[in-house]
Design a protein around this motif. Sequence first.
Motif, PDB file in Angstrom:
ATOM      1  N   SER A   1      88.026  56.241 -59.803  1.00  0.00           N
ATOM      2  CA  SER A   1      88.226  54.838 -59.427  1.00  0.00           C
ATOM      3  C   SER A   1      87.440  53.912 -60.346  1.00  0.00           C
ATOM      4  O   SER A   1      87.933  52.854 -60.765  1.00  0.00           O
ATOM      5  CB  SER A   1      87.810  54.621 -57.964  1.00  0.00           C
ATOM      6  OG  SER A   1      86.429  54.908 -57.794  1.00  0.00           O
ATOM      7  N   ASP A   2      86.203  54.304 -60.657  1.00  0.00           N
ATOM      8  CA  ASP A   2      85.402  53.518 -61.601  1.00  0.00           C
ATOM      9  C   ASP A   2      86.049  53.491 -62.975  1.00  0.00           C
ATOM     10  O   ASP A   2      86.063  52.469 -63.656  1.00  0.00           O
ATOM     11  CB  ASP A   2      83.998  54.105 -61.721  1.00  0.00           C
ATOM     12  CG  ASP A   2      83.115  53.700 -60.546  1.00  0.00           C
ATOM     13  OD1 ASP A   2      83.543  52.829 -59.772  1.00  0.00           O
ATOM     14  OD2 ASP A   2      82.027  54.262 -60.402  1.00  0.00           O
ATOM     15  N   GLU A   3      86.569  54.623 -63.378  1.00  0.00           N
ATOM     16  CA  GLU A   3      87.184  54.722 -64.703  1.00  0.00           C
ATOM     17  C   GLU A   3      88.378  53.794 -64.813  1.00  0.00           C
ATOM     18  O   GLU A   3      88.572  53.118 -65.838  1.00  0.00           O
ATOM     19  CB  GLU A   3      87.611  56.174 -64.950  1.00  0.00           C
ATOM     20  CG  GLU A   3      87.877  56.468 -66.416  1.00  0.00           C
ATOM     21  CD  GLU A   3      88.022  57.952 -66.666  1.00  0.00           C
ATOM     22  OE1 GLU A   3      88.796  58.295 -67.570  1.00  0.00           O
ATOM     23  OE2 GLU A   3      87.372  58.753 -65.964  1.00  0.00           O
ATOM     24  N   ILE A   4      89.174  53.721 -63.748  1.00  0.00           N
ATOM     25  CA  ILE A   4      90.333  52.824 -63.742  1.00  0.00           C
ATOM     26  C   ILE A   4      89.874  51.370 -63.798  1.00  0.00           C
ATOM     27  O   ILE A   4      90.430  50.552 -64.540  1.00  0.00           O
ATOM     28  CB  ILE A   4      91.199  53.072 -62.482  1.00  0.00           C
ATOM     29  CG1 ILE A   4      91.861  54.451 -62.570  1.00  0.00           C
ATOM     30  CG2 ILE A   4      92.263  51.985 -62.334  1.00  0.00           C
ATOM     31  CD1 ILE A   4      92.545  54.886 -61.293  1.00  0.00           C
ATOM     32  N   GLU A   5      88.826  51.038 -63.025  1.00  0.00           N
ATOM     33  CA  GLU A   5      88.317  49.671 -63.004  1.00  0.00           C
ATOM     34  C   GLU A   5      87.739  49.267 -64.354  1.00  0.00           C
ATOM     35  O   GLU A   5      87.971  48.150 -64.845  1.00  0.00           O
ATOM     36  CB  GLU A   5      87.262  49.525 -61.905  1.00  0.00           C
ATOM     37  CG  GLU A   5      86.602  48.156 -61.831  1.00  0.00           C
ATOM     38  CD  GLU A   5      87.575  47.022 -61.537  1.00  0.00           C
ATOM     39  OE1 GLU A   5      87.195  45.860 -61.749  1.00  0.00           O
ATOM     40  OE2 GLU A   5      88.727  47.295 -61.130  1.00  0.00           O
ATOM     41  N   ILE A   6      86.984  50.175 -64.979  1.00  0.00           N
ATOM     42  CA  ILE A   6      86.419  49.885 -66.299  1.00  0.00           C
ATOM     43  C   ILE A   6      87.538  49.707 -67.317  1.00  0.00           C
ATOM     44  O   ILE A   6      87.486  48.816 -68.172  1.00  0.00           O
ATOM     45  CB  ILE A   6      85.444  51.002 -66.722  1.00  0.00           C
ATOM     46  CG1 ILE A   6      84.177  50.942 -65.862  1.00  0.00           C
ATOM     47  CG2 ILE A   6      85.075  50.884 -68.205  1.00  0.00           C
ATOM     48  CD1 ILE A   6      83.284  52.136 -65.985  1.00  0.00           C
ATOM     49  N   HIS A   7      88.564  50.539 -67.204  1.00  0.00           N
ATOM     50  CA  HIS A   7      89.729  50.421 -68.099  1.00  0.00           C
ATOM     51  C   HIS A   7      90.371  49.048 -67.929  1.00  0.00           C
ATOM     52  O   HIS A   7      90.784  48.410 -68.905  1.00  0.00           O
ATOM     53  CB  HIS A   7      90.730  51.537 -67.782  1.00  0.00           C
ATOM     54  CG  HIS A   7      91.762  51.721 -68.843  1.00  0.00           C
ATOM     55  ND1 HIS A   7      92.801  52.609 -68.750  1.00  0.00           N
ATOM     56  CD2 HIS A   7      91.929  51.109 -70.045  1.00  0.00           C
ATOM     57  CE1 HIS A   7      93.547  52.531 -69.827  1.00  0.00           C
ATOM     58  NE2 HIS A   7      93.045  51.630 -70.635  1.00  0.00           N
ATOM     59  N   ARG A   8      90.459  48.586 -66.670  1.00  0.00           N
ATOM     60  CA  ARG A   8      91.057  47.276 -66.407  1.00  0.00           C
ATOM     61  C   ARG A   8      90.200  46.159 -67.005  1.00  0.00           C
ATOM     62  O   ARG A   8      90.721  45.199 -67.596  1.00  0.00           O
ATOM     63  CB  ARG A   8      91.223  47.075 -64.898  1.00  0.00           C
ATOM     64  CG  ARG A   8      91.877  45.743 -64.557  1.00  0.00           C
ATOM     65  CD  ARG A   8      92.321  45.673 -63.136  1.00  0.00           C
ATOM     66  NE  ARG A   8      91.198  45.606 -62.204  1.00  0.00           N
ATOM     67  CZ  ARG A   8      91.335  45.280 -60.914  1.00  0.00           C
ATOM     68  NH1 ARG A   8      92.530  44.999 -60.424  1.00  0.00           N
ATOM     69  NH2 ARG A   8      90.273  45.241 -60.128  1.00  0.00           N
ATOM     70  N   ILE A   9      88.883  46.260 -66.875  1.00  0.00           N
ATOM     71  CA  ILE A   9      87.992  45.253 -67.453  1.00  0.00           C
ATOM     72  C   ILE A   9      88.164  45.203 -68.976  1.00  0.00           C
ATOM     73  O   ILE A   9      88.262  44.126 -69.571  1.00  0.00           O
ATOM     74  CB  ILE A   9      86.520  45.560 -67.094  1.00  0.00           C
ATOM     75  CG1 ILE A   9      86.292  45.457 -65.589  1.00  0.00           C
ATOM     76  CG2 ILE A   9      85.574  44.612 -67.835  1.00  0.00           C
ATOM     77  CD1 ILE A   9      84.914  45.919 -65.142  1.00  0.00           C
ATOM     78  N   VAL A  10      88.212  46.384 -69.595  1.00  0.00           N
ATOM     79  CA  VAL A  10      88.352  46.454 -71.056  1.00  0.00           C
ATOM     80  C   VAL A  10      89.666  45.840 -71.505  1.00  0.00           C
ATOM     81  O   VAL A  10      89.712  45.074 -72.482  1.00  0.00           O
ATOM     82  CB  VAL A  10      88.240  47.918 -71.535  1.00  0.00           C
ATOM     83  CG1 VAL A  10      88.628  48.037 -73.007  1.00  0.00           C
ATOM     84  CG2 VAL A  10      86.824  48.446 -71.326  1.00  0.00           C
ATOM     85  N   GLU A  11      90.768  46.145 -70.792  1.00  0.00           N
ATOM     86  CA  GLU A  11      92.076  45.587 -71.171  1.00  0.00           C
ATOM     87  C   GLU A  11      92.094  44.076 -70.995  1.00  0.00           C
ATOM     88  O   GLU A  11      92.698  43.356 -71.806  1.00  0.00           O
ATOM     89  CB  GLU A  11      93.178  46.239 -70.339  1.00  0.00           C
ATOM     90  CG  GLU A  11      93.456  47.688 -70.683  1.00  0.00           C
ATOM     91  CD  GLU A  11      93.833  47.889 -72.149  1.00  0.00           C
ATOM     92  OE1 GLU A  11      94.604  47.056 -72.676  1.00  0.00           O
ATOM     93  OE2 GLU A  11      93.343  48.850 -72.766  1.00  0.00           O
ATOM     94  N   ALA A  12      91.419  43.570 -69.964  1.00  0.00           N
ATOM     95  CA  ALA A  12      91.340  42.116 -69.776  1.00  0.00           C
ATOM     96  C   ALA A  12      90.545  41.478 -70.919  1.00  0.00           C
ATOM     97  O   ALA A  12      90.900  40.396 -71.414  1.00  0.00           O
ATOM     98  CB  ALA A  12      90.687  41.806 -68.431  1.00  0.00           C
TER      99      ALA A  12
END
Length: 552
Positions: free
Chosen positions: A127-138
Amino acid sequence: MDRDQLEYLRSKDSQKICEILERFNKKNANLFDFEKFHLDNLWLNLWQAIFKILNNEALEKLHVLSLNTIRILSRDRLSLQRHNIDRDVDCLLKLARLTSSTSLIPETNCVDKNSADVAAATRPDSSDEIEIHRIVEALKCLCNLVFQSADCRRRCVRQNVADHIIRRMSSTVHIPCALELFDTKLLFLITALESSVRSRVMIELNGLTYMTENLNEKLHSKEFNEEELDVMVELLKAMYNVISYTEKSPSENEIQNLHLTGVVRELLFRFGAMRGERERAIVSNCINLLVYVSSSCLSELMVKWDSEIGTIRVTIFDKHNVYALDVLLNFFHLVVEELENGVAHTDVISPVLTVLVKCVASNRIMRHYVRSVVLPPLKDVSQLPEVGTELRNYLCRLQGNPDNVVRDLTYELLFLCCKKNPRRMVKHFGYGNMAGLFCKKGMLDCRRVETDFSTDSEDSDTEEYKKNQHAINPVTGSFITPQANPMQNMSEEEKEYHAMQLVNVIDKLHRGGLIKPCNIGDDGKLQPVDHILELQTGLIKNVDSHNIQNDN
């Protein structure tokens, strides 16, 4: 993308949306020509449909895919200029956690960077990995928007993006490397394009101090992967933007600059071998930073040598480790070689020349070391000073560079290395090569200038030089083979005839405005003559002046 697909994107059918976006992203991954998207308002319709997904928390599993699509669409500068997307920028800032109402990173990943559990934090759960991925893409989307659109950039400034990046950077929370990379990329872009942000980061946020400390902490690692090296490169670039804003008081700058120079020295020690493009980029950006560091702080590039203290790299000179200076000289050698091969541009040479000039002007040990490398005792004088692959030869050739900044910096470096002594410069480079500098400095007659340098000699002649000294041409600076005097068999009448022929030709060119004969004035600079015969008077005067200087 047709109308049916747009309608599906507006629906809440996750599976269908996922299929459409995956297909679109794959097909347009390398798209930069958006002309077809300007028809039927396709770009705007697609953009709005995607942001409906991003604003819907129920569809957060599609956010990373949607952000990939926005990243592609954000390359279209024309569409960004046509439409007001302030609310969408706010949405991206929220997703990137760059607002006052959001935490720095996912709560479950909040581990103190100094804690022993940092290693565990670098392996986040899914779940953290998905959230970090989302932050990076933003963050990637925001980087594109800041670069492409002045309106988006101003929106980010109003929302204090730099404040939140510095807050995240200065926190004790461990930040994943991928997130840190695009944080620093965004900070670099916004400080490069908005001068008001540079001043805010420098003065109000004390950002340079935080960034310097961040770099210092990174040096504690024993090894670096490529992404970690990329973070350091982007951080150095952002620091360069900020340090170029210099309206802090001298005392504040002095304290910051001392610490910064010490960190830069450690970076040069660590990456001075320049293994690979990333390490070379770190060295290059360190040099760019040093351009804006106070000259009085550059002595921090050296450390007193203590054999009991282990160090990564060592170059000992006068009881100091001058390895950092060695890196600067090696980098200069590398880029000037590339310049001659047509690979590099003069923009790369100017910073390293500037730093070298500041070093030799501010510190005796640094000047002595640079001089020992750049102008070692002369041995082989059979070739012209501009011929060869030694630093002296490259510097000689740079004096003819069409870039005025590079040429003047080269002159200044050699001028300081020779203790502002024109006779030393003639010895190493020949009068012809140094005439431009002498003309500018008012030393065409090789007069000595007052300096603060000591009079101790550090220019002892080698046996090879002494052996050929009598046959060295002072104009070219190289050995000339003895040749027969062409006037040896002429009578006095013939010599006088040829002399008058020469005078008449010069006078004709003078009257035609093709040349302007000059004498050397009392200020050491050229002064035009009204009549050609005045040259004889000037010649006698200069010979007398030369004899007086030799007697002294």
